[in-house]
Scaffold this active site. Sequence first.
Site, PDB file in Angstrom:
ATOM      1  N   ARG A 192     -38.171  -0.819 -26.327  1.00  0.00           N
ATOM      2  CA  ARG A 192     -37.352  -2.030 -26.314  1.00  0.00           C
ATOM      3  C   ARG A 192     -37.397  -2.524 -27.760  1.00  0.00           C
ATOM      4  O   ARG A 192     -37.112  -1.727 -28.647  1.00  0.00           O
ATOM      5  CB  ARG A 192     -37.849  -3.042 -25.268  1.00  0.00           C
ATOM      6  CG  ARG A 192     -36.692  -3.909 -24.759  1.00  0.00           C
ATOM      7  CD  ARG A 192     -37.104  -4.893 -23.688  1.00  0.00           C
ATOM      8  NE  ARG A 192     -37.959  -5.968 -24.212  1.00  0.00           N
ATOM      9  CZ  ARG A 192     -38.481  -6.934 -23.460  1.00  0.00           C
ATOM     10  NH1 ARG A 192     -38.263  -6.962 -22.170  1.00  0.00           N
ATOM     11  NH2 ARG A 192     -39.246  -7.871 -24.005  1.00  0.00           N
ATOM     12  N   LYS A 247     -40.263 -17.819 -19.046  1.00  0.00           N
ATOM     13  CA  LYS A 247     -38.926 -17.314 -18.674  1.00  0.00           C
ATOM     14  C   LYS A 247     -38.813 -17.021 -17.182  1.00  0.00           C
ATOM     15  O   LYS A 247     -37.754 -17.169 -16.600  1.00  0.00           O
ATOM     16  CB  LYS A 247     -38.566 -16.076 -19.491  1.00  0.00           C
ATOM     17  CG  LYS A 247     -39.362 -14.850 -19.132  1.00  0.00           C
ATOM     18  CD  LYS A 247     -38.957 -13.665 -19.989  1.00  0.00           C
ATOM     19  CE  LYS A 247     -39.690 -12.430 -19.521  1.00  0.00           C
ATOM     20  NZ  LYS A 247     -40.089 -11.555 -20.606  1.00  0.00           N
TER      21      LYS A 247
HETATM   22  C1  LIG Z   1     -41.344 -11.391 -20.617  1.00  0.00           C
HETATM   23  C2  LIG Z   1     -42.123 -11.134 -21.824  1.00  0.00           C
HETATM   24  C3  LIG Z   1     -43.510 -11.315 -21.801  1.00  0.00           C
HETATM   25  C4  LIG Z   1     -44.273 -11.761 -20.568  1.00  0.00           C
HETATM   26  O1  LIG Z   1     -44.300 -10.762 -19.617  1.00  0.00           O
HETATM   27  P1  LIG Z   1     -45.146 -10.947 -18.237  1.00  0.00           P
HETATM   28  O2  LIG Z   1     -45.168  -9.581 -17.671  1.00  0.00           O
HETATM   29  O3  LIG Z   1     -44.399 -11.927 -17.403  1.00  0.00           O
HETATM   30  O4  LIG Z   1     -46.492 -11.416 -18.610  1.00  0.00           O
HETATM   31  C5  LIG Z   1     -44.197 -11.088 -22.975  1.00  0.00           C
HETATM   32  N1  LIG Z   1     -43.571 -10.698 -24.096  1.00  0.00           N
HETATM   33  C6  LIG Z   1     -42.243 -10.497 -24.167  1.00  0.00           C
HETATM   34  C7  LIG Z   1     -41.622 -10.072 -25.449  1.00  0.00           C
HETATM   35  C8  LIG Z   1     -41.474 -10.711 -23.030  1.00  0.00           C
HETATM   36  O5  LIG Z   1     -40.156 -10.523 -23.092  1.00  0.00           O
END
Ligand SMILES: *Cc1c(COP(=O)(O)O)cnc(C)c1O
Length: 341
Positions: free
Chosen positions: A119, A24
């Site tokens: 969250r 993402k």
């Molecule tokens: C964005 C996200 C991650 C990855 O996070 P990083 O800090 O970029 O490694 C993992 N799990 C979920 C649910 C996320 O939304």
Amino acid sequence: MTHNIQQLKKLYKTKGIEITGVTKLVGGNPKIAAVLVANGIEILADSRIENIKKMIKSGIKAQYLLLRTPSLSQVEEVVTYADISLNSELKILKELSKYALIHQTIHKVILMVELGDLREGIMPVDIDNTVKEVLELKGIDFIGIGSNLACYGGVNPDVNKMNELSSIAIHLENKFKIRLTIVSGGNSANYNWFKSSKNTGRINNLRIGESMFLGREALCRKVIPNLFTDAFTLVVEIIETKIKPSKPYGKIYQNANGKIRKIKDKGVMNRGILAIGRQDVAISGIIPKQNISILGASSDHIMIDNTKSNLNVADTVEFSLNYKALLRVLNSSYITKNIIY
Ligand SMILES: *Cc1c(COP(=O)(O)O)cnc(C)c1O
């Protein structure tokens, strides 16, 4: 980036943890996704189904995981394009089941457990009831549980939190006589827990974005030893340089950002304008590599102090980027992404 991916894969593997590559941050960029797959990442995860669709349509072969719990309005697309999704709502899970049957497919689900960051996630007291119902849904394969910390509340995914997730996994396996193939402990913020733990319990998966792309853990944003932090560089053209006053003159009201600015008079100065603005990048998240400083920005312009560097029109300024800046830059359709192999 390749080095970072290989190092992280090897490191986490030493304690039995596989990494899922989170795309993402790079907007599901297919060329970057291809680099992850070429280096042995088997599951690509993104928060947006649109990004997953884009990677599939570009021919990137992987298992796809939808990170953000699905919207009811996108459930059919989720079943069509994602192999796995993270979930926390029965109402959505029932719809996923309905569309999995219609499309004659099996959709894999990971149930998210709330461990305090507030969250997504099912409250631990409700997990048994949810699992009981999910196990009865046709077309749905319940493959594991997960947690996500350090995102809203900044809660540390420490040994207590990870032990709690492990205990829940073991409890569910015993109670329902099932085997969970994925127990996904978190994200790039789990690095410190990983390093300080001899035994990582039942946790066998982490979903990693930031550490691969920016070489940092996400709790204190410290550099992970031996990783590169400069895989990405923002390069911007200068469109004006002039000697002008430092203090705006005339009657002062709100600027483009709704602020009334008090700017000090430092006399005349060499000022420059860069062809990029707030809609492309988080200004507070970029650090210039040249000796210039940012004076301010509007939607399409960044004003710089050019006194020390004396750059000219058509010269470029290079910046390193933090997470929020990179996120916006790679998702801006106005910015060209050049990939250098
Ligand atoms: C964005 C996200 C991650 C990855 O996070 P990083 O800090 O970029 O490694 C993992 N799990 C979920 C649910 C996320 O939304």
